[in-house]
Design a protein around this motif. Structure first.
Motif, short mmCIF file in Angstrom:
data_model
loop_
_atom_site.label_atom_id
_atom_site.label_comp_id
_atom_site.label_asym_id
_atom_site.label_seq_id
_atom_site.Cartn_x
_atom_site.Cartn_y
_atom_site.Cartn_z
N PHE A 187 0.83 -1.20 0.00
CA PHE A 187 0.00 0.00 0.00
C PHE A 187 0.87 1.26 0.00
CE2 PHE A 187 -2.36 3.35 2.26
CZ PHE A 187 -3.44 3.48 1.39
N LYS A 188 1.91 1.26 0.83
CA LYS A 188 2.80 2.43 0.90
C LYS A 188 3.48 2.67 -0.44
CE LYS A 188 5.33 2.68 4.74
NZ LYS A 188 6.12 2.21 5.90
N ASN A 189 3.87 1.59 -1.11
CA ASN A 189 4.47 1.74 -2.44
C ASN A 189 3.49 2.34 -3.44
OD1 ASN A 189 6.92 0.68 -1.63
ND2 ASN A 189 6.42 -1.41 -2.25
N ALA A 190 2.23 1.93 -3.33
CA ALA A 190 1.20 2.47 -4.23
C ALA A 190 1.00 3.96 -3.98
CB ALA A 190 -0.11 1.71 -4.04
N VAL A 191 0.93 4.36 -2.70
CA VAL A 191 0.76 5.77 -2.36
C VAL A 191 1.95 6.57 -2.87
CG1 VAL A 191 0.59 7.42 -0.47
CG2 VAL A 191 -0.70 5.29 -0.36
N VAL A 246 -4.69 5.51 -6.10
CA VAL A 246 -3.94 4.63 -5.20
C VAL A 246 -4.53 3.22 -5.24
CG1 VAL A 246 -3.42 4.14 -2.77
CG2 VAL A 246 -3.13 6.46 -3.68
N ALA A 247 -5.84 3.11 -5.20
CA ALA A 247 -6.49 1.80 -5.23
C ALA A 247 -6.16 1.06 -6.52
CB ALA A 247 -8.01 1.96 -5.09
N SER A 248 -6.11 1.78 -7.64
CA SER A 248 -5.80 1.16 -8.93
C SER A 248 -4.38 0.60 -8.95
CB SER A 248 -5.99 2.19 -10.05
OG SER A 248 -5.71 1.61 -11.30
N VAL A 249 -3.43 1.40 -8.49
CA VAL A 249 -2.03 0.94 -8.46
C VAL A 249 -1.87 -0.18 -7.44
CG1 VAL A 249 0.33 1.63 -7.91
CG2 VAL A 249 -1.15 3.18 -9.21
N PHE A 250 -2.51 -0.02 -6.28
CA PHE A 250 -2.42 -1.04 -5.23
C PHE A 250 -2.97 -2.39 -5.72
CE2 PHE A 250 -4.50 -3.33 -1.75
CZ PHE A 250 -3.44 -3.53 -0.91
N ALA A 251 -4.11 -2.37 -6.43
CA ALA A 251 -4.71 -3.61 -6.94
C ALA A 251 -3.75 -4.32 -7.89
CB ALA A 251 -6.02 -3.30 -7.64
#
Length: 606
Positions: A518-522, A566-571
């Protein structure tokens, strides 16, 4: 008049082998206007349509009779009797005059001005009961009456209860082409315009046609003309040899009766050629609806269409369903698999076929109140109408959950698509409006599991410290107490309310075993600044967590987190991750509410 009720005993999938006149195997309530039957394949939609068609027959010249396959079959056993009852309501005095010897009276709700009143009105029941003995179907006829047995209807009376029916796989091109017994000629022949006779006993088309036919006959007889020299005389030469010297050929346009003339008419679109399936289908529907627009017609105005969307572009579907809604005096019973069509209907018009039963969504059947119906009328769009066609639904408050949940489900080896699960994004906290669609007044379960995913909204301070419930504001405390009551209230239903452990989805992801991902996505989404690149020192406010909280709280002029990005990258990161196991995810207390939501809707599948 309109069909208000249908009862079936041992008809196709609706049966029990036993026959109890007081216990039908299926009861379907219909509205006066639009009725839309929806459900997965083999859910019984066509059986309902065919039962009505068997009793009423159609305006088309088609042979409709009971087959052995219409009897309820379970294993190797076939039921010995099937029964269909149709109740008509809203019968006017003029309509009742056609059925005087079969009609009775009953109390009926009638709108008088702006008020609803109970009045004694004409009532008509049709009864069709068929037996099978020694493998043979015993012929029977449709009866009508108030006593459950009734008397046989006359042929004339039957003409006034015929319906208009369009089957699912319609060959519109063939039906509208000029040919013997074409469907178009059948439709036109029944119209009053083609029953009008002149003083000479002929329809005006017959008179015109006779004149034209005579002109053509004379052209072939005219000496010295090519038709006579090159065609008629050549044929006559063979005819005299084949039949006799006195035999002569005669060329004309065939019989001049109105029925023969109508078989020579085709229907198309002016100035258009080579029409596609979709256009021809719409043209065919328009022609069939001619039956229901006849002036001074005192019979049934019922149109049944299977798979209205067949061959139709989504925008064409919307045009048609909205046009049909403009006909208040016509009853429509439609089947569809199209969320486009369903989204244009009022919730009260929808009947879900499932579990060998039907679930009308009218006000007297669901636990929706007037405000729920009013809200859903505005917000039940095409996307959200998917919930009617799913085997389970996850109702979420925003895009982030909608993007994340499929990826999380895959990590748990659940395929939402394979399980026919829809994620319904209501883009607000108005999830109850949608969830209550599946709560029935009679307490029956529709066996469509619903998971509602919601935030807790108990905000921390800037140091990440949460208040206890006793310390919270009255607003937050009331909300949490209401959520707890609501969650408990769903205990005996197919609905579960899954609440975040703390605050929001983003906070729970940050605190979970997926925190690194998650942190990487943010960091990737907000890479234009140094805010989330690394923890700079031990000072809390300079750490990722401190800055993350500020952005979620929108404190100190911080721009908010781009949650959707963020949700898109995290997924994507989650789908490609090989380090976090399924077991870790399922045991994580911060992910538990999401895991439970997925498991609840997938419990009937893989």
């Amino acid at each position: 008049m309109y069909i208000s009720n249908l009862k079936l005993w041992n008809f196709r999938k609706y049966g029990s082998h036993t026959f109890d006149i007081d216990t039908p195997d299926l009861i379907v309530s219909f509205n006066r206007g639009l009725n839309i039957l929806i459900g997965e394949n083999d859910s019984g939609k066509s059986a309902i349509i065919d039962a009505i068609k068997l009793v009423l027959k159609t305006h088309a010249y088609e042979w409709i009779k009971v087959e052995e396959s219409d009897f309820f079959i379970q294993g190797n056993k076939i039921s010995e009797v099937l029964r269909i009852e149709i109740e008509f309501s809203g019968i006017t005095n003029k309509e009742a005059a056609r059925f005087t010897e079969w009609c009775g009276t009953a109390d009926e709700k009638v709108i008088v001005g702006d008020n609803e009143q109970i009045l004694r009105r004409p009532k008509l029941f049709l009864i069709y009961q068929v037996q099978i003995k020694d493998g043979k179907i015993i012929p029977t006829d449709v009866r009508a009456g108030m006593d459950g047995h009734g008397n046989t209807l006359t042929a004339e009376a039957k003409e006034y209860i015929k319906c208009t029916y369009l089957k699912a796989l319609r060959d519109a091109d063939s039906e509208l082409t000029a040919k013997k017994n074409s469907r178009l000629s059948q439709i036109l022949k029944e119209h009053k315009e083609f029953k009008i006779r002149q003083t000479n006993g002929l329809h005006e088309f017959e008179e015109l046609f006779d004149v034209t036919s005579h002109t053509i006959r004379e052209k072939f007889k005219e000496e010295g003309v090519g038709y006579n020299i090159n065609i008629k005389k050549v044929v006559d030469d063979f005819v005299s040899a084949f039949i006799g010297n006195s035999s002569k050929s005669s060329f004309d346009l065939g019989p001049t009766k109105i029925s023969n003339i109508l078989e020579k008419i085709s229907l198309g679109i002016a100035d258009s050629n080579n029409l596609g399936l979709g256009t021809m289908n719409r043209l065919f529907m328009a022609a069939e609806l001619l039956h229901l627009k006849k002036a001074n017609w005192n019979g049934l105005k019922l149109c049944m269409i299977e798979e209205l969307e067949a061959h139709l572009h989504p925008q064409a579907q919307l045009k048609i369903i909205n046009r049909l809604k403009e006909e208040p005096d016509i009853q429509y019973i439609l089947t569809t698999h199209s969320p486009n069509i369903t989204s244009q209907a009022s919730l009260e018009d929808i009947i879900i076929c499932k579990n060998n039963n039907v679930y009308p969504l009218g006000e007297k059947f669901t636990k929706l109140d007037k405000d729920n119906y009013k809200y859903l009328k505005r917000f039940l769009d095409v996307t959200k109408s998917n919930l009617f066609f799913s085997k389970g639904n996850i109702i979420v408050e925003g895009w982030s959950e909608e993007i994340l949940l499929p990826a999380l489900a895959k990590k748990m080896i659940f395929d939402l698509t394979k399980n026919e699960i829809s994620i319904v994004n209501v883009a607000s906290t108005a999830y109850l409006h949608f969830a209550k669609i599946f709560l029935r007044q009679d307490g029956q379960k529709m066996n469509v599991p619903i998971s509602i995913v919601t935030d807790l909204d108990n905000r921390p301070d800037e140091n990440g410290v949460f208040k206890t419930l006793d310390e919270e504001s009255e607003k937050v405390k009331t909300k949490q107490e209401n959520l707890a009551i609501l969650k408990t209230g769903f205990n005996e239903t197919d609905i579960t309310l899954e609440i975040a452990k703390e605050w929001t989805l983003e906070w729970c992801l940050y605190k979970s075993c997926l925190s690194k991902i998650f942190k990487n996505a943010v960091s990737e989404v907000h890479s234009g600044t140094d805010e989330f690149k690394k923890d700079l020192n031990d000072n809390f406010k300079d750490t990722f967590e401190g800055k993350f909280i500020k952005k979620l709280l929108k404190k100190d002029g911080n721009s908010p987190i781009d949650k959707v990005a963020v949700a898109s990258v995290f997924a994507e990161y989650l789908e490609n991750d090989k380090t976090i196991s399924k077991e870790q995810i399922e045991k994580d207390e911060y992910l538990m509410y999401l895991i439970n939501a997925i498991k609840n809707v997938c419990k009937n599948g893989n």
